[in-house]
Design an enzyme around this catalytic site. Structure first.
Site: not given
Ligand code: F6P
Length: 544
Positions: A209, A215, A271-272, A357, A388, A508
């Protein structure tokens, strides 16, 4: 609206407290024996989902009080505010309009004076055209080969929804395309994902987003380097092998992806809550545009149900209020989600982000600390595997763990007796949890006295059962929207904001401070606490 958003300020709250005290000693065995029609009455059905909530430690009076609480929290009004684009995400001053992602073509949803529905459909059409080209082989890689591998690079909402949907819709997907997901900043994730792929046949979807997530950007760079190594650093290959899904065109351009190959979405999609936006591009490529459209229909019917059904018949409200009941009045700390369908194996992991979240909050929207439990820990595994593994604790442990069972009338792989065996286990588990086995029943089986206590099942362990015909794209959309709205209903009643996630920020920021301290050649001057300083020094020494 009262000035306080605390749930305790609602008149129904203290009534529920008193009612909970009276309900705690009540056993489901008695509730059922005194009320023969409870099993048929405490059910609800909508959008192809049948919900049996009769095996909850609740009576009609409980439900009445819970709906009263929802009413006093202004749930109906908050639902309308969400659907009509009010900026209910107050801490980020944003509308919350994942529901607009599945609004019918030609409808109107206004955000800041603009109808966003045409924008949504423009992106969906662009995704469909692109997905069709990839699926048909018309989209060619740098060397003219067709795409066989699609790598989704993203994390959190830009990964969990796509992974879950890919697994859930595997049976509808093009088996000639390999879908791979890279999320972790641990290089192992990318290394293992890429090791057997031919760069000439591989397409990367960089999903973020913000397009700034550590990452995702690190993995995207690593994948870009891997691709360029295969093509003698010919930067023109990137256009054929990288597309972006983002709200941030600037950053997409900066990364070197042509914005013609960018699929946009908007800041009013959290995002979620984004798996049905362009973030679902991998889902659309795997299962095809028709299946994606069907999935959107599933979302949409649940949206309409949530918006229009009376509280007592409203599936997300019933389930949301029952989870409030256990979390806030019984001290239950978790909810287990137990899908009896192997295709839903990532559904609990997806729900972890969606629920935790969203509702992992300790102050109200007005900033007041809450005095009650909010968002429970959602977790789970598909049945029967979980039986199990951890069900022992649910049946005989000391914790109260409300369970959501999900089952289907028909299997997508109807082989032999498997499906009836699977579903027999669903029904058996809910029955065993609710009714258990008394010491008398155990003794009657001739169990030696020393073992009786061990073989008793206390019962009175609550569960919901959701039953649908079969796991189709439409049912998947319906199930996801169900939980999205459960989360919203819970959040409204607890008075908390479900749509920000400030709790992920501190880690972060600190990680960004520590990275140079780990990488610097010279011994860095460290200004953390003595423990953090010590482990950083230890790590530097060990890696040397
Ligand atoms: O870790 C928090 C967060 O902002 C989530 O809410 C989101 O889904 C994820 O990181 C990834 O964010 P982006 O889509 O901006 O890379």
């Amino acid at each position: 609206m009262p000035t306080s958003l605390l749930a305790t300020s609602r008149p129904a709250w203290s009534l529920l407290q008193a009612h909970a005290a009276a309900m705690k000693p009540a056993h489901l065995r008695d509730l059922f024996s005194k009320d023969g029609s409870r099993g048929e009455r405490m059910t609800a059905e909508a959008c192809g989902l049948f919900l049996d909530y009769s095996k909850n430690r609740a009576t009609d009076e409980t439900m009445r009080l819970l709906f009263e609480l929802a009413g006093q929290a202004g749930l109906k009004g908050r639902i309308e505010a969400m659907f009509t684009g009010e900026k209910i995400n107050v801490t980020e001053n944003r509308a919350v309009l994942h529901t607009a992602l599945r609004a019918p073509r030609g409808s109107t949803v206004m955000v800041d004076g603009r109808n966003v529905v045409p924008d949504v459909w423009e992106v969906l059409d662009k995704m469909a055209a692109f997905a069709d080209r990839v699926r048909s082989g018309a989209w060619k890689g740098h060397t003219g080969k067709r795409i066989r591998n699609v790598v989704n690079i993203g994390i959190g909402g830009s990964d969990l929804g796509p992974v879950m949907a890919y697994e859930a819709l595997r049976s509808f997907s093009d088996r000639g395309l390999r879908m791979v997901f890279v999320s972790n900043v641990d290089a192992t994730d990318a290394a293992e994902a890429l090791r057997d792929l031919d760069p000439a046949e591989t397409l990367f979807l960089v999903c973020s987003k913000t397009f700034t997530t550590l990452e995702t950007m690190t993995n995207a760079q690593t994948c870009r380097d891997w691709l360029l190594r295969a093509f003698n650093n010919d930067a023109s290959s990137v256009a054929k092998h990288f597309v972006a899904v983002s709200t941030n065109a600037e950053k997409v351009k900066e990364f070197g992806i042509d914005t013609a190959n960018m699929f946009g979405f908007w800041d009013w999609v959290g995002g979620r809550y984004s798996m049905d936006s362009a973030i679902g591009l991998s889902t659309m490529i795997a299962a095809g545009p028709a299946a994606f459209t069907e999935m959107l229909e599933g979302f949409r019917v649940m949206d309409e149900h949530f918006r229009t059904a009376p509280l007592e018949k409203n599936l997300p409200v019933i389930m949301g209020m029952l989870s409030v009941w256990y979390a806030s009045f019984f001290g239950a700390e978790t909810v287990a989600v137990l899908p009896y369908d192997q295709y839903l194996k990532r559904f609990p992991a997806y729900l972890q982000q969606l629920t935790m979240e969203s509702n992992g909050k300790r102050v109200t929207l007005g900033g007041e600390p809450v005095t009650y439990q909010t968002g429970p820990v959602y977790w789970g595994e598909p049945g029967t595997n979980g039986q199990h593994s951890f069900y022992q604790l649910i049946h005989q442990g000391t914790k109260l763990i409300p369970c959501d069972f999900i089952g289907f009338a028909r299997s997508l792989n109807p082989i032999g007796r498997h499906h009836d065996m699977l579903m027999a286990n669903v029904f058996a588990q809910t029955e065993a949890l609710a009714f258990g086995k008394t010491p008398e029943e155990v003794r009657k089986e001739g169990v030696p006295e020393a073992l009786v206590a061990h073989k008793v099942f206390e019962g009175n362990r609550p569960s919901n059962l959701i039953l649908a015909e079969r796991l189709s794209p439409r049912v998947l959309g319906t199930l996801v929207a169900l939980y999205e709205h459960i989360v919203f209903a819970q959040g409204v009643v607890w008075g908390i904001g479900s749509f920000d996630q400030w709790g992920v920020e501190l880690g972060k920021v600190l990680a960004n401070r520590i990275i140079p301290e780990l990488e610097s050649k010279a011994e860095p001057a460290l200004g953390h606490d003595s423990s953090t300083n010590n482990v950083i020094r230890r790590y530097r020494k060990m890696k040397a």
